[in-house]
Design an enzyme around this catalytic site. Structure first.
Site, short mmCIF file in Angstrom:
data_model
loop_
_atom_site.label_atom_id
_atom_site.label_comp_id
_atom_site.label_asym_id
_atom_site.label_seq_id
_atom_site.Cartn_x
_atom_site.Cartn_y
_atom_site.Cartn_z
N PHE A 109 0.40 2.43 2.92
CA PHE A 109 0.23 3.19 1.66
C PHE A 109 -1.19 3.66 1.47
O PHE A 109 -1.44 4.60 0.71
CB PHE A 109 0.68 2.34 0.47
CG PHE A 109 -0.35 1.37 -0.04
CD1 PHE A 109 -0.47 0.11 0.50
CD2 PHE A 109 -1.20 1.74 -1.07
CE1 PHE A 109 -1.42 -0.78 0.03
CE2 PHE A 109 -2.15 0.86 -1.55
CZ PHE A 109 -2.27 -0.40 -0.99
N LYS A 110 -2.13 3.03 2.17
CA LYS A 110 -3.53 3.41 1.97
C LYS A 110 -3.80 4.85 2.39
O LYS A 110 -4.78 5.45 1.94
CB LYS A 110 -4.44 2.44 2.69
CG LYS A 110 -4.36 1.06 2.04
CD LYS A 110 -5.34 0.08 2.58
CE LYS A 110 -5.31 -1.22 1.79
NZ LYS A 110 -4.17 -2.07 2.14
N ASP A 111 -2.93 5.43 3.22
CA ASP A 111 -3.10 6.84 3.57
C ASP A 111 -3.05 7.75 2.34
O ASP A 111 -3.69 8.80 2.33
CB ASP A 111 -2.01 7.27 4.55
CG ASP A 111 -2.21 6.68 5.94
OD1 ASP A 111 -3.37 6.56 6.37
OD2 ASP A 111 -1.20 6.34 6.58
#
Ligand SMILES: *Cc1c(COP(=O)(O)O)cnc(C)c1O
Length: 459
Positions: A109-111
């Site tokens: 999810f950090k993208d």
């Protein structure tokens, strides 16, 4: 829009200033002075829009940017994603949904935040004709997302510290196989908290910080939290908000992702419960359950991105729960550093409990959840997402529950294979990861050696 520090000792900044600063000079984190509101009609109008359009409407008032300009950066940020919906929902049970946040370039999810930050930084630095040095600590996923977002940019040098031997092979390779000269993967002899402490120490050395143009992109950066607010809106609206309330369960360690949910709620999104899900490194769960915020040792788990005892973004939640009293927060943070913890005041604890529930999953429960969900639904969960699903199932019964799936199962293949008997495949677009050469520097847990290395690499 102005941003203030959670420790109240420095002047406020605009969005660009808060983004470039990362950590405030008084050690605090930036939060918006005021939270922009979205009306029921504004929220209803998000239904059926592309993710990028939802992102524009949710983020614009926080940035003070020109609309067309932000729109272009958002388009560039999410174009490399491998799913047209960007953050699709999958149903797990009668009232339980999984929000798949792992379709970005590094499968976590950090993208969502990092791809946008890459565009924002490139934009600002090009306009200013300046160079910056990004230094980030990672438990695995932040670093790979940062490297993916910054590799090859002319005006950014990117140093990523990760705990040696404590990230998965896929995570490590995603950090060490970037061939660009501006990317430096550093394996530190210590755990994630040591990496995070080293970054904090560099930031607190103001002379060093100015000399190298130091900037943080780890989860304390306000722009990252902001980017994460968007998928709370897109998913809730898909399930009937604003006419229906939804709840979220968020596998969390650093409290960044779930704090974004709190911001969405304060903007007007009808969120019922925000459920904190931790693995056995459960400082956040213990804090909500007992009112005592106290560090214990970090125990390695199969969900390593949540193996954290110093939960940086929790400071933002404390700031809100203490009625935006920066001095009180500064004192708590001193106690945390000197005594290893502090009791949360009764008023602040009640305020936290109004917004957050919490739960934890042991290693056995996490593995069992991966196995069970595979059998019951055909979905393969990564261990972090499984922690979320386990806790979500204990907090059901209040209408639709959305559990955030924070990584693709193929990022943690050993744990998934141990639970299900099947090894999850990487998506075809990254199938050659194991054939690419690695480039990494191993370093001792020593702040001076680290500073020297960074200055050497910059000259
Ligand atoms: C970073 C990460 C988390 C924890 O997110 P926080 O913002 O630190 O709370 C959970 N799962 C995965 C896969 C992650 O990469």
């Amino acid at each position: 829009m102005r941003y203030v520090s959670t420790r109240g000792q420095v002047p406020d900044l605009d969005f660009e200033g808060a983004m470039l600063a990362g950590l405030a000079r008084d050690g605090g984190l930036y939060v918006p002075d005021e939270i922009p509101q979205m009306s029921e009609a504004d929220i209803a109008a998000l239904a059926g829009l592309p993710y990028e359009e939802v992102a524009l409407r949710v983020m614009l008032p926080f940035t003070g940017m020109e609309e067309e300009h932000l729109k272009r950066l958002i388009a560039a940020a999410y174009a490399p994603f491998g799913h047209e919906a960007r953050a699709p929902l999958v149903q797990l049970g009668p009232d339980h949904f999984l929000l798949e946040l792992f379709h970005g370039p590094t499968l976590a999810f950090k993208d969502f935040a990092m791809q946008l930050i890459g565009q924002l930084f490139q934009d600002v630095m090009t306009r200013r004709g300046e160079r910056i040095t990004i230094v980030g600590a990672t438990s695995g996923d932040t670093g790979s997302a940062a490297i993916e977002a910054f590799r090859g940019l002319d005006n950014v040098e990117c140093f990523i510290l990760f705990p040696h031997g404590r990230v998965s092979e896929v995570q490590r390779r995603q950090m060490t196989t970037a061939s660009e000269e501006n990317v430096h993967a550093l394996a530190l002899d210590g755990d994630f908290d040591d990496c995070q402490a080293a970054v904090k120490a560099m930031f607190n050395d103001h002379a060093f910080r100015d000399r190298v143009g130091l900037t943080a992109v780890n989860s304390i950066n306000w722009a990252r939290v902001l980017a994460q607010v968007v998928y709370y809106f897109s998913s809730a609206v898909a399930l009937g908000a604003p006419s229906r309330k939804v709840s979220f369960t968020v596998p969390t360690g650093n409290f960044g992702d779930i704090f974004a949910g709190w911001i969405a709620k304060r903007m007007g999104l009808p969120v019922d419960r925000l459920v904190i899900a931790t693995n056995r490194n459960d400082i956040l769960h213990r804090t909500i359950a007992t009112g005592e915020h106290r560090k214990e040792g970090v125990a390695p788990t199969i969900s390593p991105s949540m193996d954290i005892q110093v939960s940086s973004n929790f400071e933002r939640a404390l700031f809100m729960a203490y009625g935006r009293d920066g001095q009180a927060v500064a004192q708590l943070m001193d106690e945390l550093r000197d005594d290893g913890g502090f009791p949360v005041s009764q008023g602040a604890l009640e305020s936290l409990r109004e917004d957050y529930d919490s739960g934890r999953a042991s290693e056995e429960e996490t593995a069992k959840t991966i196995r069970e969900m595979h059998r019951l639904t055909g979905e393969t969960l990564c261990p972090h997402s499984a922690v979320g699903v386990k806790v979500a199932r204990e907090h059901g019964g209040h209408g639709p529950m959305i559990t955030l799936a924070t990584a693709h199962p193929a990022k943690f293949p050993d744990a998934v294979q141990a639970a299900t008997g099947t090894r999850p495949d990487l998506p075809p677009r990254m199938a050659d990861l194991f054939d690419r050469p690695e480039r990494v520097t191993r370093i001792p847990n020593d702040i001076d050696a680290l500073k020297t290395l960074i200055e050497d690499r910059l000259t």
